[in-house]
Design a protein around this motif. Sequence first.
Motif, PDB file in Angstrom:
ATOM      1  N   ALA A  47       0.847  -1.191   0.000  1.00 17.29           N
ATOM      2  CA  ALA A  47       0.000   0.000   0.000  1.00 17.29           C
ATOM      3  C   ALA A  47       0.880   1.237   0.000  1.00 17.29           C
ATOM      4  N   VAL A  48       0.563   2.166  -0.892  1.00 15.97           N
ATOM      5  CA  VAL A  48       1.229   3.461  -0.938  1.00 15.97           C
ATOM      6  C   VAL A  48       0.145   4.507  -1.133  1.00 15.97           C
ATOM      7  N   LEU A  49       0.083   5.479  -0.226  1.00 16.03           N
ATOM      8  CA  LEU A  49      -0.918   6.541  -0.286  1.00 16.03           C
ATOM      9  C   LEU A  49      -0.204   7.874  -0.152  1.00 16.03           C
ATOM     10  N   THR A  50      -0.648   8.867  -0.923  1.00 14.40           N
ATOM     11  CA  THR A  50      -0.034  10.186  -0.829  1.00 14.40           C
ATOM     12  C   THR A  50      -1.074  11.281  -0.961  1.00 14.40           C
ATOM     13  N   LYS A  51      -0.730  12.431  -0.394  1.00 13.27           N
ATOM     14  CA  LYS A  51      -1.512  13.631  -0.669  1.00 13.27           C
ATOM     15  C   LYS A  51      -1.286  13.958  -2.135  1.00 13.27           C
ATOM     16  N   PRO A  52      -2.309  14.388  -2.847  1.00 17.21           N
ATOM     17  CA  PRO A  52      -2.143  14.630  -4.277  1.00 17.21           C
ATOM     18  C   PRO A  52      -1.311  15.870  -4.601  1.00 17.21           C
ATOM     19  N   ASP A  53      -1.197  16.800  -3.653  1.00 14.44           N
ATOM     20  CA  ASP A  53      -0.528  18.069  -3.932  1.00 14.44           C
ATOM     21  C   ASP A  53       0.840  18.170  -3.266  1.00 14.44           C
ATOM     22  N   ARG A  54       1.527  17.046  -3.096  1.00 11.89           N
ATOM     23  CA  ARG A  54       2.847  17.093  -2.454  1.00 11.89           C
ATOM     24  C   ARG A  54       3.794  17.952  -3.284  1.00 11.89           C
ATOM     25  N   ARG A  55       4.466  18.869  -2.620  1.00 11.47           N
ATOM     26  CA  ARG A  55       5.388  19.771  -3.316  1.00 11.47           C
ATOM     27  C   ARG A  55       6.741  19.093  -3.521  1.00 11.47           C
ATOM     28  N   ARG A  56       7.340  19.396  -4.638  1.00 11.09           N
ATOM     29  CA  ARG A  56       8.698  18.926  -4.909  1.00 11.09           C
ATOM     30  C   ARG A  56       9.671  19.730  -4.055  1.00 11.09           C
ATOM     31  N   PHE A  57      10.808  19.117  -3.732  1.00  9.21           N
ATOM     32  CA  PHE A  57      11.857  19.839  -3.017  1.00  9.21           C
ATOM     33  C   PHE A  57      12.398  20.944  -3.921  1.00  9.21           C
ATOM     34  N   VAL A  58      12.783  22.053  -3.320  1.00 10.85           N
ATOM     35  CA  VAL A  58      13.358  23.154  -4.083  1.00 10.85           C
ATOM     36  C   VAL A  58      14.675  22.714  -4.721  1.00 10.85           C
ATOM     37  N   SER A  59      15.473  21.955  -3.993  1.00 11.80           N
ATOM     38  CA  SER A  59      16.766  21.481  -4.496  1.00 11.80           C
ATOM     39  C   SER A  59      16.566  20.458  -5.606  1.00 11.80           C
ATOM     40  N   ALA A  60      17.465  20.468  -6.587  1.00 10.50           N
ATOM     41  CA  ALA A  60      17.444  19.459  -7.647  1.00 10.50           C
ATOM     42  C   ALA A  60      17.920  18.107  -7.123  1.00 10.50           C
ATOM     43  N   ASP A  61      18.590  18.084  -5.983  1.00 13.47           N
ATOM     44  CA  ASP A  61      19.049  16.845  -5.346  1.00 13.47           C
ATOM     45  C   ASP A  61      17.828  16.167  -4.724  1.00 13.47           C
ATOM     46  N   PRO A  62      17.461  14.949  -5.177  1.00 10.77           N
ATOM     47  CA  PRO A  62      16.247  14.310  -4.648  1.00 10.77           C
ATOM     48  C   PRO A  62      16.288  14.046  -3.152  1.00 10.77           C
ATOM     49  N   THR A  63      17.463  14.048  -2.544  1.00 15.54           N
ATOM     50  CA  THR A  63      17.562  13.860  -1.096  1.00 15.54           C
ATOM     51  C   THR A  63      17.910  15.162  -0.388  1.00 15.54           C
ATOM     52  N   GLY A  64      17.850  16.279  -1.101  1.00 19.66           N
ATOM     53  CA  GLY A  64      18.308  17.557  -0.566  1.00 19.66           C
ATOM     54  C   GLY A  64      17.237  18.461  -0.017  1.00 19.66           C
ATOM     55  N   GLY A  65      16.150  17.914   0.447  1.00 17.72           N
ATOM     56  CA  GLY A  65      15.078  18.742   0.983  1.00 17.72           C
ATOM     57  C   GLY A  65      15.466  19.414   2.283  1.00 17.72           C
TER      58      GLY A  65
END
Length: 146
Positions: A47-65
């Motif tokens: 099971a994977v559930l998410t809010k539909p409007d999750r914001r992307r991190f500002v950083s281009a690094d996917p682990t750089g939030g």
Amino acid sequence: MNAHDLVGTWFLISFVVRRTDGSEIREPWGPTPTGRLIYTAEGHVAAVLTKPDRRRFVSADPTGGAPEEIKEAFEGLEAYAGRYEFDESTSTVRHYTDVARLPSWQGGSVERFVMLQGNELTLYTEPMMIRGVEVVLTLVWRRGSD
């Protein structure tokens, strides 16, 4: 209904939290949450559930939030996987959570009551305490390919 009726991929169409005293009903992830629930014939569940409007991190690094971005991302996601067992006599399914987003769920299990009407699967909890309030969680899923 039997365990075979669960097998397949289900798409989340509704996630509602109700106070058991009837005083409040809310959709914590809005009217259009996203999610997938997969049951296999071999007895596995994911099971994977998410809010539909999750914001992307500002950083281009996917682990750089930034810390607040990471907190928001964590709180807008629910995920677990493991095995499941369906009990026809009680119309319940038990998910054994081998891996889970929440450390307190990993290695445990969660039970849900099950209702199946056509291509809609409703899973709901026993009353539970969340942040000091007794509530019932209800999730409605639709079988399909997308």
